[in-house]
Design a protein around this motif. Structure first.
Motif, PDB file in Angstrom:
ATOM      1  N   GLU A 115       0.850  -1.191   0.000  1.00 58.57           N
ATOM      2  CA  GLU A 115       0.000   0.000   0.000  1.00 58.57           C
ATOM      3  C   GLU A 115       0.884   1.238   0.000  1.00 58.57           C
ATOM      4  OE1 GLU A 115      -0.941   0.265   4.775  1.00 58.57           O
ATOM      5  OE2 GLU A 115      -2.249  -0.939   3.498  1.00 58.57           O
TER       6      GLU A 115
ATOM      7  N   ALA B  40      -3.720  11.024  -2.062  1.00 62.18           N
ATOM      8  CA  ALA B  40      -3.999   9.895  -2.945  1.00 62.18           C
ATOM      9  C   ALA B  40      -3.434   8.639  -2.296  1.00 62.18           C
ATOM     10  CB  ALA B  40      -3.385  10.104  -4.325  1.00 62.18           C
ATOM     11  N   ASN B  41      -4.165   7.538  -2.388  1.00 61.10           N
ATOM     12  CA  ASN B  41      -3.752   6.274  -1.793  1.00 61.10           C
ATOM     13  C   ASN B  41      -3.984   5.126  -2.755  1.00 61.10           C
ATOM     14  OD1 ASN B  41      -3.180   7.446   0.793  1.00 61.10           O
ATOM     15  ND2 ASN B  41      -5.369   7.376   1.279  1.00 61.10           N
ATOM     16  N   PHE B  42      -3.170   4.110  -2.600  1.00 60.04           N
ATOM     17  CA  PHE B  42      -3.357   2.839  -3.313  1.00 60.04           C
ATOM     18  C   PHE B  42      -3.158   1.715  -2.310  1.00 60.04           C
ATOM     19  CE2 PHE B  42      -1.251  -0.868  -5.193  1.00 60.04           C
ATOM     20  CZ  PHE B  42      -2.263  -1.301  -6.048  1.00 60.04           C
TER      21      PHE B  42
ATOM     22  N   THR C 162      -4.076  -2.779  -1.489  1.00 53.83           N
ATOM     23  CA  THR C 162      -4.487  -4.075  -2.007  1.00 53.83           C
ATOM     24  C   THR C 162      -5.154  -4.876  -0.904  1.00 53.83           C
ATOM     25  OG1 THR C 162      -2.277  -4.938  -1.533  1.00 53.83           O
ATOM     26  CG2 THR C 162      -2.672  -4.140  -3.763  1.00 53.83           C
TER      27      THR C 162
ATOM     28  N   ARG D 250      -8.038  -4.409  -5.357  1.00 56.32           N
ATOM     29  CA  ARG D 250      -7.205  -3.216  -5.531  1.00 56.32           C
ATOM     30  C   ARG D 250      -8.086  -2.004  -5.262  1.00 56.32           C
ATOM     31  NH1 ARG D 250      -4.250  -6.844  -5.728  1.00 56.32           N
ATOM     32  NH2 ARG D 250      -2.590  -7.345  -7.192  1.00 56.32           N
ATOM     33  N   GLN D 251      -7.556  -1.019  -4.514  1.00 54.08           N
ATOM     34  CA  GLN D 251      -8.323   0.195  -4.249  1.00 54.08           C
ATOM     35  C   GLN D 251      -7.484   1.416  -4.585  1.00 54.08           C
ATOM     36  OE1 GLN D 251     -10.786   0.578  -0.750  1.00 54.08           O
ATOM     37  NE2 GLN D 251     -10.196   2.710  -0.456  1.00 54.08           N
ATOM     38  N   TYR D 252      -8.102   2.353  -5.336  1.00 59.23           N
ATOM     39  CA  TYR D 252      -7.495   3.629  -5.694  1.00 59.23           C
ATOM     40  C   TYR D 252      -8.351   4.726  -5.072  1.00 59.23           C
ATOM     41  CZ  TYR D 252      -5.708   0.435  -9.262  1.00 59.23           C
ATOM     42  OH  TYR D 252      -5.156  -0.640  -9.914  1.00 59.23           O
ATOM     43  N   GLU D 253      -7.712   5.701  -4.451  1.00 62.81           N
ATOM     44  CA  GLU D 253      -8.449   6.729  -3.738  1.00 62.81           C
ATOM     45  C   GLU D 253      -7.759   8.078  -3.901  1.00 62.81           C
ATOM     46  OE1 GLU D 253     -10.194   7.489   0.786  1.00 62.81           O
ATOM     47  OE2 GLU D 253      -8.330   6.355   0.490  1.00 62.81           O
TER      48      GLU D 253
ATOM     49  N   TYR E 113     -13.224   7.072  -4.661  1.00 61.87           N
ATOM     50  CA  TYR E 113     -12.433   5.849  -4.759  1.00 61.87           C
ATOM     51  C   TYR E 113     -13.005   4.884  -5.776  1.00 61.87           C
ATOM     52  CZ  TYR E 113     -16.114   3.756  -1.870  1.00 61.87           C
ATOM     53  OH  TYR E 113     -17.314   3.312  -1.380  1.00 61.87           O
TER      54      TYR E 113
END
Length: 279
Positions: free
Chosen positions: A62, A77-79, A81, A105-108, A126
């Motif tokens: 992450e 911004a974050n990424f 798993t 997978r998460q994108y924020e 997100y």
């Protein structure tokens, strides 16, 4: 990521957790986080190792970045798993040993406004992508790792310190999984009040709600809305090189009756106790 590192101070935090699942399956999730802040920019990176003695393990990275653009306004911004074994859910599929863990997978990205020690307001957008999602095969009726999901949503959160000993917060979210509405709530919200009643002892009261729930895909078979109340008490201590928190939580305090999915009611009042240690 909540970055609290001092400017140009390199901080490493190690935290581990181990839990026992039913049918003697063991889940372990040790992880490490590194945070670095220089000026108005903070960067963080972490890795978690999820291991289950029945289904194996996986490394889950992450990353996050946060930057102040004005005095009390910033962007982030974050990424991250995720990894979920069949044994880690609400059911254990003992008859389907050909399943594989679900993969996420998460994108924020979002913005925040804060005044240290006073308040913080966050708005984020997100997207979550999932593979190997458990689905019932319409031909043979067995659960298989053949599903996929892509969900987009928005979240808002705010909290404020009301003096030295009382804190309040509220949050809400809307998430749209497109046609994959099985066991999904479109709208969720929560509010809490937290107070330090004695030295090192904190009491927290919270309410949570979930609405627009469905038991099938394509918005079919709607479920009732949920509102529950929780109560907790904790004691925190700091020592040389460590932090420790002991807690007792009572979830669903008033024993609200509802089903997670059709035919699977919640057990009612749930009491849990534990201890967190940070080194």
């Amino acid at each position: 990521f909540n970055d609290t590192a001092t400017t140009e101070i390199y901080t490493i935090l190690f935290v581990g957790s181990v839990k026992m699942c039913i049918r003697d399956r063991h889940d372990a999730a040790p992880y490490a986080v590194i945070k670095q802040k220089t000026g108005n920019v903070s960067v963080s990176a972490g890795i978690r190792y999820m291991f289950n003695n029945e289904w194996g393990g996986a490394f889950l990275p992450e990353f996050g970045v946060k930057a102040g653009i004005f005095e009390r306004l910033g962007l982030f911004a974050n990424f991250s798993t995720g990894y979920k074994t069949p044994a880690a859910g609400s059911l254990v599929f003992s008859d389907y040993e050909d399943l594989v863990p679900e993969d996420y997978r998460q994108y924020e990205a979002g913005l925040f406004s804060e005044k240290e020690g006073k308040y913080k307001i966050t708005l984020s957008f997100y997207q979550i992508e999932g593979a190997n999602i458990y689905r019932t095969d319409p031909i043979d009726g067995k659960i298989k790792s053949t599903g996929a999901i892509m969900m987009r949503g928005v979240e808002a959160e705010a909290y404020m310190n009301m003096g030295d000993n009382v804190r309040v917060g509220i949050s809400g979210s809307y998430a749209d999984p497109r046609e994959k509405t099985f066991a999904h709530s479109f709208i969720k919200g929560s509010a809490y009040i937290e107070a330090d009643i004695f030295e090192k002892i904190t009491v927290r009261a919270e309410t949570q709600t979930a609405r627009d729930r469905f038991d099938s895909d394509n918005r079919e078979n709607p479920l009732e809305d949920i509102t529950v109340f929780n109560l907790g008490i904790s004691k925190a201590e700091k020592g040389k090189g460590y932090e420790r928190r002991m807690y007792v939580d009572i979830e669903n305090l008033f024993d609200s009756k509802y089903e997670i999915t059709e035919g699977y009611p919640v057990p009612g009042i749930f009491i849990k106790a534990g201890m967190d240690i940070k080194l």
